[in-house]
Design an enzyme around this catalytic site. Structure first.
Site, PDB file in Angstrom:
ATOM      1  N   CYS A  88      30.304  13.230  -7.794  1.00 46.32           N
ATOM      2  CA  CYS A  88      31.222  13.320  -6.820  1.00 46.32           C
ATOM      3  C   CYS A  88      31.997  12.022  -6.427  1.00 46.32           C
ATOM      4  O   CYS A  88      32.815  11.694  -7.356  1.00 46.32           O
ATOM      5  CB  CYS A  88      30.810  14.190  -5.465  1.00 46.32           C
ATOM      6  N   HIS A 193      27.167  18.207  -7.189  1.00 43.96           N
ATOM      7  CA  HIS A 193      26.046  17.623  -6.631  1.00 43.96           C
ATOM      8  C   HIS A 193      24.607  18.150  -7.276  1.00 43.96           C
ATOM      9  O   HIS A 193      24.050  19.016  -6.529  1.00 43.96           O
ATOM     10  CB  HIS A 193      26.008  17.891  -4.968  1.00 43.96           C
ATOM     11  N   GLU A 195      21.787  16.718  -7.243  1.00 44.05           N
ATOM     12  CA  GLU A 195      20.731  16.605  -6.136  1.00 44.05           C
ATOM     13  C   GLU A 195      20.494  17.325  -5.165  1.00 44.05           C
ATOM     14  O   GLU A 195      19.481  17.543  -4.338  1.00 44.05           O
ATOM     15  CB  GLU A 195      20.635  15.099  -5.608  1.00 44.05           C
TER      16      GLU A 195
END
EC number: 3.5.1.2
Length: 211
Positions: A88, A193, A195
């Site tokens: 991002c 994202h 994560e």
């Protein structure tokens, strides 16, 4: 700091100036990978083999990197071959070209620039602001072993769109027809994202570049 039982795994530095750095650390710990945080110029003296640039506010991160004297040394290491993953805002930091918004065909003008080490052009907040966040699935090409390619979850939060790629850039994933993940040598950049989801495929592919 190190995950339990990390053994001889590589040490990954996570830029911890702002943004979703802690979430990346959780994934690295889950994979048994040693990690360390970069918060100031003195942290660059630590030993690390790779770098993660997290999501957040790219202009804030770029300004802090510059003000703290961390931008040039890290850029030199990336250009020297150190693997780096930008998610991002991290993708914006890596991009050579940045479009600011609707109707703008130019780069970021007077805004603080990042590393500009990857020949891609991105558009900030291309999918809208916070309320435009969404989740989908898409095919992610494993750059080391294409036979392992498969669908992974993709969470977009105020995400940039990768609008153009230069020579030598490999497209790893698309979502809704848009390019959302690319690789350029030792560098990986993602609009989404990884994560924020349980799937660790992206981080595993990144770590394969380190090993």
């Amino acid at each position: 700091m190190c995950a339990t039982g990390c053994g001889e795994s590589p040490r990954v530095a996570v830029l911890a100036l702002q943004g979703a750095f802690a979430e990346h650390e959780v994934v690295l710990a889950k994979l048994g990978v040693r990690w360390t945080e970069l918060r100031e110029a003195g942290d660059l003296r630590k030993e690390f083999d790779a770098l993660i640039l997290p999501g957040g506010e790219s202009t804030v991160q770029a300004k802090l990197l510059e003000d703290l004297g961390m931008l040039a040394p890290l850029k030199a290491r990336i250009e020297g071959g150190m693997p780096v993953l930008g998610t991002c805002a991290g993708a914006i930091l890596l991009a050579e070209g940045i479009d600011e918004g609707k109707g703008s065909g130019s780069c970021s003008g007077g805004s603080p620039r990042g590393f500009a080490t990857m020949p891609i052009r991105v558009r900030r907040n291309a999918y809208g602001r916070q309320l435009g966040s969404f989740r989908t699935e898409g095919l992610f090409a494993c750059c080391k072993n294409p036979s392992k390619s498969g669908k992974i979850p993709m969470t977009f939060v105020r995400a940039p769109r990768i609008e153009a790629v230069g020579e030598g850039v490999e497209v790893l994933a698309r979502a809704h027809g848009d390019i959302v993940a690319v690789r350029y040598g030792n560098q990986m950049a993602l609009s989404f994202h990884p994560e924020l989801d349980d799937d660790t495929s992206v981080h595993e592919v990144f770590l394969s570049l380190v090993r």
